[in-house]
Design an enzyme around this catalytic site. Structure first.
Site: not given
Lengths: 269, 407
Positions: A49, A60
């Site tokens: 990814e 995140d």
């Protein structure tokens, strides 16, 4: 069959789960990041990814935030993501892109899908959008022949598991816990149940991410999932300012994870 | 179903979409929580007990209705127009934010959650949330950009005294935008116990609708008060960051086409300098913080940092209903620079003895411009969304009146 599903099935044919690694594009710089991509692929990562850095990465944790903020500050753009995708493809792994939605939207969904296919990408994971919120992305990806991977979480209702399983192609990304990316001491207990539930809801291939950090975690997840997704534990290695040391560390981490998905668990000291 | 006549009423438009704007662009992990909130709110909306409780708190706790004050000495500097101030600054906790927070805190109780989180820029929403949490016995965590904790140190202390935990956010631009990001991260991890009390009429559905509905009281009261004072105003003005006080005021006049609606955005050092927060003046459509609206962004879709002397307006996005009102031409959005806002701040303070929040001073500056344009026959209604107590130190430094300047 797409390149993504083929890679997952090939791993399964070898009696193991697929290993999926995440790296942000352009961190710590283009050259080192390309070296890191080749290194983890050589160490046994099947699918990579690539994350284009975004200013507002709400899913995140601190490590990936810091890496992507540094990449943005150094001037990384979507072109760097396309370049990284091609590096992954040329190194023999399957590239997918994990992108926050506004970056896709501003590129133009059709343009974005076409450009990714041209660069060699097999699919896109959009973490901050659900298939029902933006059916236009599913259309654009389908038109370009790109897989569209969506996430399910422990909070996802049965109805939405079915919706997401149906709308996803390539695989369904099962978030092991409620939270953001980052290392954890253990994999959330909810993960195994979630994988079973989303399979029952119709998903053919399910990969597990969030908080998967060690070979031991990978081995544990590999027992019930089709793929194991690792981000932060890899990204962390690239903060070492000595480039060779960073590459050595990320290679060792990828090997450890690969042994994990193969079911070889090493005892921890 | 709404009747055809009802359909043409702008006030009757609810989310998820306002024209092309709005929606719900969020991680799957939050969908269940947003669905739960939507469902609870839809029930509460038609529950007379919920409305009675909000009305009771408004009256006995906030001090509603807020009064209207005419500002004749100030108006002399604004072309002689008649200027009336809707005094949300007199609310308990010092701004309009309490209207929204009490409603959302009651909703939190209804869905059985025990912890609330909030983002704050200037600290007004954080203070209001900490206050409601104290009143209703909820655990409270407020995320605030580190730069804002420095600009608004007094409000940080207020929140802590009220029992809230204040978390300075050190990522990104260290302002409101990053405080929202951090609140989202908390919410994803703690959604079982936690409700996110969003401070402005932005974010994913149902927040823009809930916040608008809870702030609607400003416009509803003001419209009635204006009629009693002789008639509808020629224009209603309010400052716009995310846009909650503005949408609350505008809502009362949406279906009075003779009333101009003017949102005053923070133009910082000037729109042409690039250092500003004038989203609707200089932004483009995109998705930020869960909804499609207009945002300040570069060509690739990266959010551009905003700048304003006012922490509460220092935000590169705006609520979707404002983006829609601009698109259909119902509302205008004017850029007001730091220096124009500070002149208006000083003017109102000196001429009327009312010290506005720097945020609200942007709307006052808009009124000065419009008054000069329209002249003495015009009547202008300005939402004085907050009081300036929190801004004393910053204003004193701006005007060189800080005790340290004597040294």
């Amino acid at each position: 069959m797409s390149a993504l599903t083929a890679a997952i099935d090939a791993a399964k044919a070898q009696g193991r789960a697929a290993l999926i690694g995440y790296l942000p594009s352009g961190f710590p710089n283009a050259a080192t990041s390309h070296r890191a991509l080749r290194a983890i692929i050589e160490a046994g990562v099947d699918i990579v990814e690539i994350g284009p850095p975004y200013t507002d990465p709400v899913l995140d944790g601190p490590v990936i935030q810091q890496a992507t903020a540094a990449a943005l500050a150094s001037g990384v753009t979507m072109a760097d993501t396309y370049a990284a995708v091609s590096v992954v493809r040329d190194a023999g792994a399957v590239p997918v892109v994990m992108s926050y939605y506004n970056l896709m939207l501003q590129r133009g969904l059709d343009t974005f899908a076409r450009e990714l296919v041209d660069a060699g990408a097999a699919g896109v994971i959009a973490p901050d959008v659900t298939p029902d919120a933006a059916p236009e992305w599913v259309e654009a990806a389908d038109a370009a022949g790109l897989d569209h991977v969506y996430l399910v979480a422990p909070s996802t209702t049965a109805e939405r598991l079915a919706l997401t399983a149906q709308a996803s192609s390539g695989f369904v990304y099962a978030a092991s816990l409620m939270g953001v990316t980052g290392e954890r001491a253990s994999v959330g207990e909810a993960a195994e149940r979630l994988v079973a539930d989303v399979r029952a809801a119709g998903a053919e291939r399910v990969c597990v991410g969030l908080g998967v950090s060690t070979g031991e975690h990978a081995a544990q997840v590999a027992r019930y999932a089709d793929g194991v997704i690792v981000g932060t534990a890899l990204v962390k290695c690239l903060f070492d300012e000595d480039e060779d040391a960073a590459i050595a560390a990320i290679t060792e981490k990828a090997r450890e994870l690969r042994r994990g998905v193969e079911g070889h668990v090493e005892a921890h000291a | 179903m709404t009747s055809p006549a009802e359909h043409t009423r702008l006030q009757a438009v609810d989310g998820p979409f306002f024209g092309d704007f709005g929606g719900r662009y969020v991680p799957e992990a939050l969908v269940a929580a947003l669905d739960g909130l939507t469902e609870a709110y839809d029930k509460a909306k038609v529950d007379p007990e919920f409305h009675a409780e909000i009305e009771r708190l408004g009256r006995d706790y906030t001090g509603r209705p807020s009064i209207i004050t005419e500002a004749p000495r100030f108006a002399k500097h604004a072309g002689g127009a008649r200027i009336l101030l809707k005094r949300e600054d007199l609310n308990h906790t010092g701004s309009h934010k309490i209207n929204n927070v009490l409603g959302q805190a009651l909703l939190t109780k209804r869905i059985g959650k025990t912890r609330v989180i909030a983002e704050t820029g200037a600290g007004q929403h954080g203070v209001a949330t900490a206050t409601a949490a104290a009143l209703l016995d909820l655990e409270c965590v407020v995320y605030m950009g580190e730069e804002d904790t420095e600009r608004q140190a007094l409000n940080v202390a207020r929140m802590r005294l009220l029992g809230a935990e204040v978390v300075p956010v050190t990522s990104g631009s260290r302002t409101l935008r990053d405080a929202i990001n951090e609140a989202y991260r908390d919410w994803v991890a703690n959604v079982d116990t936690t409700n996110y009390i969003f401070g402005t009429a932005a974010g994913p559905h149902p927040f823009p609708t809930i916040v608008r509905d809870l702030q609607r009281v400003i416009g509803a009261e003001a419209r009635e008060q204006m009629v009693a004072l002789g008639g509808l105003p020629d224009a209603a003005l309010a400052c716009v960051g995310g846009g909650s006080n503005a949408i609350g005021l505008f809502d009362g006049f949406l279906d009075d086409p003779e009333v101009r609606l003017i949102g005053c955005e923070a133009a910082g050092d000037g729109v042409e300098t690039g250092r500003h927060a004038a989203t609707l003046t200089a932004g483009r459509p995109g998705v930020l913080h869960g909804s499609k609206s207009v945002i300040l962004q570069d060509g690739e879709g990266q959010t551009v940092p905003s700048h304003s002397i006012s922490a509460g307006l220092d935000y590169p996005g705006v609520g979707p209903e404002h983006a829609w009102l601009q698109a259909i031409g119902r509302a205008e959005y004017w850029p007001i620079t730091d220096s124009e806002a500070m002149q208006a701040f000083a003017l109102l303070t000196r001429t009327e003895g009312i010290m506005p929040a720097i945020e609200s001073a942007h709307a006052l500056a808009g009124a000065i411009k419009l008054g000069k344009e329209l002249g003495p026959d015009a009547t202008l209604l300005v939402n004085l969304s907050g009081r300036g107590d929190k801004d004393v130190e910053q204003a004193a430094r701006w005007f060189g009146l800080h005790p340290e300047d004597d040294a």
